[in-house]
Design an enzyme around this catalytic site. Structure first.
Site, mmCIF file in Angstrom:
data_model
loop_
_atom_site.group_PDB
_atom_site.id
_atom_site.type_symbol
_atom_site.label_atom_id
_atom_site.label_comp_id
_atom_site.label_asym_id
_atom_site.label_seq_id
_atom_site.Cartn_x
_atom_site.Cartn_y
_atom_site.Cartn_z
ATOM 1 N N PHE A 135 52.399 24.279 -3.499
ATOM 2 C CA PHE A 135 51.138 24.529 -4.198
ATOM 3 C C PHE A 135 51.119 23.767 -5.523
ATOM 4 O O PHE A 135 52.158 23.625 -6.177
ATOM 5 C CB PHE A 135 50.971 26.032 -4.437
ATOM 6 C CG PHE A 135 49.588 26.425 -4.848
ATOM 7 C CD1 PHE A 135 48.575 26.484 -3.906
ATOM 8 C CD2 PHE A 135 49.295 26.726 -6.168
ATOM 9 C CE1 PHE A 135 47.285 26.842 -4.288
ATOM 10 C CE2 PHE A 135 48.010 27.081 -6.544
ATOM 11 C CZ PHE A 135 47.000 27.142 -5.605
ATOM 12 N N ASP A 212 58.893 31.209 -4.234
ATOM 13 C CA ASP A 212 57.499 31.552 -4.477
ATOM 14 C C ASP A 212 57.036 32.419 -3.306
ATOM 15 O O ASP A 212 56.983 31.960 -2.164
ATOM 16 C CB ASP A 212 56.653 30.277 -4.574
ATOM 17 C CG ASP A 212 55.189 30.554 -4.878
ATOM 18 O OD1 ASP A 212 54.680 31.613 -4.465
ATOM 19 O OD2 ASP A 212 54.543 29.699 -5.507
ATOM 20 N N TYR A 237 47.256 39.454 -6.218
ATOM 21 C CA TYR A 237 45.832 39.532 -5.875
ATOM 22 C C TYR A 237 45.555 39.086 -4.451
ATOM 23 O O TYR A 237 44.408 39.130 -4.007
ATOM 24 C CB TYR A 237 44.979 38.726 -6.853
ATOM 25 C CG TYR A 237 45.493 37.335 -7.168
ATOM 26 C CD1 TYR A 237 45.316 36.280 -6.287
ATOM 27 C CD2 TYR A 237 46.161 37.094 -8.358
ATOM 28 C CE1 TYR A 237 45.788 35.014 -6.583
ATOM 29 C CE2 TYR A 237 46.635 35.831 -8.671
ATOM 30 C CZ TYR A 237 46.441 34.785 -7.773
ATOM 31 O OH TYR A 237 46.924 33.538 -8.068
ATOM 32 N N LYS A 238 46.570 38.654 -3.709
ATOM 33 C CA LYS A 238 46.378 38.270 -2.317
ATOM 34 C C LYS A 238 46.617 39.501 -1.430
ATOM 35 O O LYS A 238 45.758 40.353 -1.302
ATOM 36 C CB LYS A 238 47.309 37.114 -1.955
ATOM 37 C CG LYS A 238 47.088 35.844 -2.782
ATOM 38 C CD LYS A 238 48.001 34.740 -2.328
ATOM 39 C CE LYS A 238 47.948 33.539 -3.264
ATOM 40 N NZ LYS A 238 46.638 32.891 -3.341
ATOM 41 N N ARG A 386 41.240 27.419 6.253
ATOM 42 C CA ARG A 386 42.236 28.476 6.444
ATOM 43 C C ARG A 386 41.549 29.755 6.895
ATOM 44 O O ARG A 386 40.604 30.225 6.263
ATOM 45 C CB ARG A 386 43.016 28.744 5.157
ATOM 46 C CG ARG A 386 43.939 27.647 4.740
ATOM 47 C CD ARG A 386 44.890 28.086 3.640
ATOM 48 N NE ARG A 386 44.215 28.740 2.515
ATOM 49 C CZ ARG A 386 44.836 29.164 1.414
ATOM 50 N NH1 ARG A 386 46.151 29.030 1.303
ATOM 51 N NH2 ARG A 386 44.162 29.722 0.434
#
Length: 413
Positions: A135, A212, A237-238, A386
Site C-alpha cells: 500500500f 501490516d 475502520y475496516k 475490489r
C-alpha cells in the site's frame, strides 16, 4: 470449502436466498445500520458499516462518561482505554496475550513508530526490505525513514495478482537486513502472506519484521504470539468497524519492549505520566508507544464490533468470509469473465483474504455508475475493482445483486 478450477465447466451459482437462509451468522447482519439507497455494500474492506449498538454507546458517552463525569473519566477509565481495548483486539483477533497491543495513532504514524523502533534496535544494520506492491502509505513511510537515516531500501518485486512469499524474500534478506515490512493480506489481490514462514526467515538472518494487518485484522485468524511476530500495525475502520478515521493499533512482542524506543516521545508514553519530569523515560510496557492524548471518542465504535467478533468467533467469521469470496468468484466466472473480466485474486481460498480483485479496462467508468445506483465496491488504479466482503454485515444476496449490477454496467458500456 472447495476452490474453483477456472478451466473446468462450472454449474450455475446457487441461489443467494438459500445461502443466506443456511448461513449460521445470518442474524448478525441485522446488527448493522442499513441505508435505503444502498442495494449492495461491497466495500467493507475499506470502511465497515456502523453497528446499531454504537448509537446507544455514543449517547451514554455524551450523557455519562463525558457529560456527567467530565475530566474525572480520565482517572476512572480513559487513561487505561488504549491498552484495555488493545488487549481485547489482541485476544479476539490477533492471538496475542495481554500487555502487547495498544490503540493510539493513525496507521501511518504507528507504522512510522514501529519501523523506526525496529531500525534503531538493529544499529549495526542498514537495510529495510519491502515489496513493490504494498500500500502507498507503507512504501512512502519506508522511503521517508530510509532518507532520514541513510538506510537502504531493498525492493522485492512480486506478482501483483499474488503477493510476497518466503522464496521472494530469501534471496534479499541477509546480514544487513534490519527490518522487513510485509502486508499480511495484499490490498490489491487479497493474497495472504505466510506470516509464520516469513517471520521465521527474517529471524534466521537476525532482522525484525513488521506486519501490516490492515486487511486481515478481524477477518483472518492469526497467532502473533505463537509465530513470534515482532511488531504489527493494523487499522480499525475496516473489518473492526471503528468508523472513519478511527485510530490504529500497534502490537509489539513483550520480550522486545525494553529494546524498542519509540521515535515520538510524548508525555502519555512516559514512565510516570504526571511526574512532569525534566527528561523522558519511556514506560516499561506497551504504553511507551502512546505519544499524545489518546483519541477516546475514536475508540468507541470499535468496541461494539469487537463484541460481535467475540460473540461469533473469529474462526466462524473466517468461514463466512471464505464462503462469500467463493460465491463471488462463481458469479464472476459465470457472468463477468465472458465479458472480458479477469480475476486478479488467488483461486485458493486458503491464501485469499476477504475481498476479490477483478480487472477490466472499463472499471473506472463502471464503478462510478455502480455508486450512482447504490452498489458500492471500490476502484483501484489502473483497472481494478475490489469486491470487499465483511462477513458479519454482508449477505449473499448483496453479492449477487452487486455482481449483476457490474454485469449490467459493463454490458451497457
Amino acid at each position: 470449502m472447495t476452490t474453483l478450477d477456472p478451466a473446468a465447466p462450472d454449474p450455475a451459482a446457487p441461489d443467494p436466498a438459500a445461502l443466506d437462509a443456511a448461513d449460521p451468522l445470518a442474524a448478525w447482519t441485522s446488527h448493522f445500520v442499513r441505508s435505503d439507497d444502498v442495494l449492495a455494500y461491497l466495500d467493507g474492506n475499506s470502511l465497515g458499516r456502523p453497528m446499531t449498538a454504537t448509537a446507544d454507546r455514543f449517547r451514554r458517552f455524551l450523557a455519562e462518561d463525558w457529560g456527567a463525569r467530565l475530566i474525572r473519566s480520565w482517572d476512572e477509565q480513559w487513561m487505561d482505554l488504549p491498552t484495555a481495548i488493545g488487549d481485547r483486539i489482541g485476544a479476539i483477533t490477533l492471538g496475542a496475550a495481554a500487555g502487547q497491543t495498544v490503540v493510539a495513532d493513525s496507521t501511518t504514524v504507528l507504522l512510522y513508530k514501529a519501523i523506526r523502533s525496529a531500525l534503531r534496535a538493529r544499529p549495526d544494520r542498514d537495510e529495510i526490505v519491502i515489496d513493490d506492491d504494498q500500500f502507498p502509505t507503507d512504501r512512502f513511510v519506508v522511503e521517508g525513514i530510509a532518507a532520514e537515516h541513510g538506510a537502504t531500501v531493498r525492493w522485492v518485486h512480486v506478482d501483483p495478482a499474488l503477493g510476497v512469499t518466503v522464496d521472494d524474500l530469501r534471496t534479499v534478506v541477509g546480514p544487513r537486513t534490519a527490518v522487513v515490512l510485509v502486508n499480511h493480506v495484499s490490498y490489491r489481490s487479497a493474497y495472504i502472506a505466510d506470516m509464520p514462514g516469513i517471520t521465521a526467515l527474517v529471524h534466521e538472518v537476525g532482522g525484525l519484521v513488521v506486519w501490516d494487518l490492515c486487511h486481515s485484522a478481524g477477518v483472518v485468524p492469526m497467532q502473533l504470539d505463537a509465530w513470534q511476530v515482532d511488531l504489527a500495525v493494523g487499522c480499525t475502520y475496516k473489518f473492526l468497524n471503528g468508523g472513519p478515521g478511527a485510530p490504529a493499533f500497534l502490537y509489539a512482542r513483550g520480550v522486545l519492549h525494553a529494546e524498542l524506543t519509540p521515535p515520538i516521545q510524548g508525555w502519555m508514553g512516559a514512565e510516570d505520566v504526571f511526574a512532569m519530569a525534566d527528561g523522558y523515560r519511556p514506560a516499561p510496557s506497551i504504553r511507551r508507544f502512546v505519544s499524545g492524548t489518546p483519541p477516546i471518542t475514536g475508540m468507541l465504535a470499535m468496541q461494539d464490533m469487537l463484541d460481535a467478533i467475540e460473540g461469533a468467533g473469529i474462526e466462524a467469521v473466517r468461514n463466512k468470509s471464505t464462503a462469500l469470496t467463493e460465491y463471488a468468484l462463481r458469479l464472476v466466472d459465470e457472468h463477468l469473465v465472458p465479458l472480458g473480466v479477469q480475476v486478479a485474486s488467488p483461486r485458493d481460498a486458503a491464501v485469499r483474504g476477504s475481498h476479490v480483485m477483478i480487472r477490466h479496462a472499463e472499471f473506472r467508468r463502471v464503478v462510478a455508475g455502480l455508486w450512482d445506483r447504490g452498489v458500492v465496491p471500490d476502484f483501484r488504479n489502473p483497472d481494478g475493482l475490489r469486491i470487499g466482503l465483511s462477513p458479519l454485515s454482508t449477505t449473499f444476496a448483496e453479492v449477487a445483486a452487486g455482481v449483476e449490477a457490474i454485469r449490467e454496467e459493463l454490458a451497457a458500456g
